[in-house]
Motif scaffolding. Structure first.
Motif, PDB file in Angstrom:
ATOM      1  N   ARG A  37       0.838  -1.193   0.000  1.00 38.96           N
ATOM      2  CA  ARG A  37       0.000   0.000   0.000  1.00 38.96           C
ATOM      3  C   ARG A  37       0.871   1.241   0.000  1.00 38.96           C
ATOM      4  N   GLN A  38       0.304   2.325  -0.492  1.00 39.81           N
ATOM      5  CA  GLN A  38       1.083   3.555  -0.607  1.00 39.81           C
ATOM      6  C   GLN A  38       0.221   4.767  -0.345  1.00 39.81           C
ATOM      7  N   ILE A  39       0.767   5.680   0.457  1.00 49.90           N
ATOM      8  CA  ILE A  39       0.157   6.978   0.707  1.00 49.90           C
ATOM      9  C   ILE A  39       0.973   7.995  -0.066  1.00 49.90           C
ATOM     10  N   PRO A  40       0.337   9.005  -0.675  1.00 48.81           N
ATOM     11  CA  PRO A  40       1.099  10.006  -1.433  1.00 48.81           C
ATOM     12  C   PRO A  40       2.247  10.591  -0.617  1.00 48.81           C
ATOM     13  N   GLU A  88      -5.920   4.653   9.613  1.00 51.45           N
ATOM     14  CA  GLU A  88      -4.522   4.556   9.164  1.00 51.45           C
ATOM     15  C   GLU A  88      -4.307   3.495   8.091  1.00 51.45           C
ATOM     16  N   ASP A  89      -5.334   2.711   7.770  1.00 50.75           N
ATOM     17  CA  ASP A  89      -5.242   1.765   6.651  1.00 50.75           C
ATOM     18  C   ASP A  89      -5.532   2.442   5.314  1.00 50.75           C
ATOM     19  N   THR A  90      -5.939   3.699   5.347  1.00 49.02           N
ATOM     20  CA  THR A  90      -6.241   4.434   4.120  1.00 49.02           C
ATOM     21  C   THR A  90      -5.001   4.541   3.238  1.00 49.02           C
ATOM     22  N   ALA A  91      -5.135   4.092   1.984  1.00 46.84           N
ATOM     23  CA  ALA A  91      -3.999   4.089   1.053  1.00 46.84           C
ATOM     24  C   ALA A  91      -4.471   3.543  -0.288  1.00 46.84           C
ATOM     25  N   VAL A  92      -3.605   3.634  -1.278  1.00 46.62           N
ATOM     26  CA  VAL A  92      -3.803   2.904  -2.524  1.00 46.62           C
ATOM     27  C   VAL A  92      -3.131   1.553  -2.368  1.00 46.62           C
ATOM     28  N   TYR A  93      -3.884   0.499  -2.596  1.00 46.65           N
ATOM     29  CA  TYR A  93      -3.380  -0.859  -2.425  1.00 46.65           C
ATOM     30  C   TYR A  93      -3.022  -1.443  -3.799  1.00 46.65           C
ATOM     31  N   HIS A  94      -1.819  -2.014  -3.872  1.00 48.61           N
ATOM     32  CA  HIS A  94      -1.318  -2.598  -5.115  1.00 48.61           C
ATOM     33  C   HIS A  94      -1.038  -4.076  -4.908  1.00 48.61           C
ATOM     34  N   CYS A  95      -1.405  -4.894  -5.886  1.00 49.05           N
ATOM     35  CA  CYS A  95      -0.974  -6.284  -5.834  1.00 49.05           C
ATOM     36  C   CYS A  95       0.295  -6.430  -6.655  1.00 49.05           C
ATOM     37  N   ALA A  96       1.087  -7.424  -6.295  1.00 46.47           N
ATOM     38  CA  ALA A  96       2.375  -7.627  -6.936  1.00 46.47           C
ATOM     39  C   ALA A  96       2.669  -9.110  -7.082  1.00 46.47           C
ATOM     40  N   ALA A  97       3.468  -9.423  -8.099  1.00 45.51           N
ATOM     41  CA  ALA A  97       3.873 -10.807  -8.347  1.00 45.51           C
ATOM     42  C   ALA A  97       5.388 -10.877  -8.455  1.00 45.51           C
ATOM     43  N   GLY A  98       5.972 -11.785  -7.711  1.00 42.51           N
ATOM     44  CA  GLY A  98       7.420 -11.975  -7.734  1.00 42.51           C
ATOM     45  C   GLY A  98       7.762 -13.335  -8.281  1.00 42.51           C
ATOM     46  N   LEU A  99       8.332 -13.375  -9.492  1.00 36.25           N
ATOM     47  CA  LEU A  99       8.599 -14.646 -10.150  1.00 36.25           C
ATOM     48  C   LEU A  99       9.590 -15.499  -9.362  1.00 36.25           C
ATOM     49  N   ARG A 100      10.644 -14.859  -8.881  1.00 38.20           N
ATOM     50  CA  ARG A 100      11.696 -15.615  -8.194  1.00 38.20           C
ATOM     51  C   ARG A 100      12.026 -14.976  -6.835  1.00 38.20           C
ATOM     52  N   THR A 101      11.064 -14.255  -6.278  1.00 34.66           N
ATOM     53  CA  THR A 101      11.269 -13.600  -4.986  1.00 34.66           C
ATOM     54  C   THR A 101      11.615 -14.626  -3.918  1.00 34.66           C
ATOM     55  N   VAL A 102      12.594 -14.297  -3.097  1.00 43.58           N
ATOM     56  CA  VAL A 102      12.966 -15.190  -2.002  1.00 43.58           C
ATOM     57  C   VAL A 102      12.338 -14.703  -0.704  1.00 43.58           C
ATOM     58  N   LEU A 103      12.199 -15.606   0.258  1.00 44.62           N
ATOM     59  CA  LEU A 103      11.489 -15.305   1.495  1.00 44.62           C
ATOM     60  C   LEU A 103      12.091 -14.101   2.219  1.00 44.62           C
ATOM     61  N   SER A 104      13.387 -13.987   2.208  1.00 44.10           N
ATOM     62  CA  SER A 104      14.029 -12.890   2.940  1.00 44.10           C
ATOM     63  C   SER A 104      13.725 -11.523   2.333  1.00 44.10           C
TER      64      SER A 104
END
Length: 125
Positions: A37-40, A88-104
């Protein structure tokens, strides 16, 4: 590859919303799917992630117990159920995909390859 997010809106504090992210073009086979999520004027903040292989879930501390991330494999969809919402949860919410993202690195927005367009969540007090 495309991620289409929806489900945002205006809700009163204490209310609920469910965000959806439909993935196409192979994005759903990514190692991790996540919501940020992102706030301006501020950096994008990790909210939750889910592993494709194990189904394990990971959350920002401030949303634990209130938000739930899940997958609907038959629909190539990742959901974010948000309960007991706070202003405080007010924001723009984005979904994302990580092809090879590692847990760390799941909390680092730079570890993700594809992003949805964002959906605005506004929580009034």
């Amino acid at each position: 590859v495309q991620l289409q997010a929806s489900g945002g809106g205006l809700v009163q504090a204490g209310g609920s919303l469910r965000l959806s992210c439909v993935a196409s073009g192979g994005a759903f086979s990514s190692r991790f799917m996540a919501w940020f999520r992102q706030i301006p004027g501020k950096e994008r903040e990790f909210v939750a992630a889910i592993s494709r292989s194990s189904g394990n879930t990971y959350y920002l501390d401030s949303v634990k117990g209130r938000f739930t991330i899940s997958r609907e494999n038959a629909k190539n969809t990742v959901l974010l159920q948000m309960d007991s919402l706070k202003p405080e949860d007010t924001a723009v919410y984005h979904c994302a995909a990580g092809l090879r993202t590692v847990l760390s690195a799941i909390r680092d927005s730079r570890a993700y390859d594809f992003w949805g367009q964002g959906t605005l969540v506004t929580v009034s007090s």
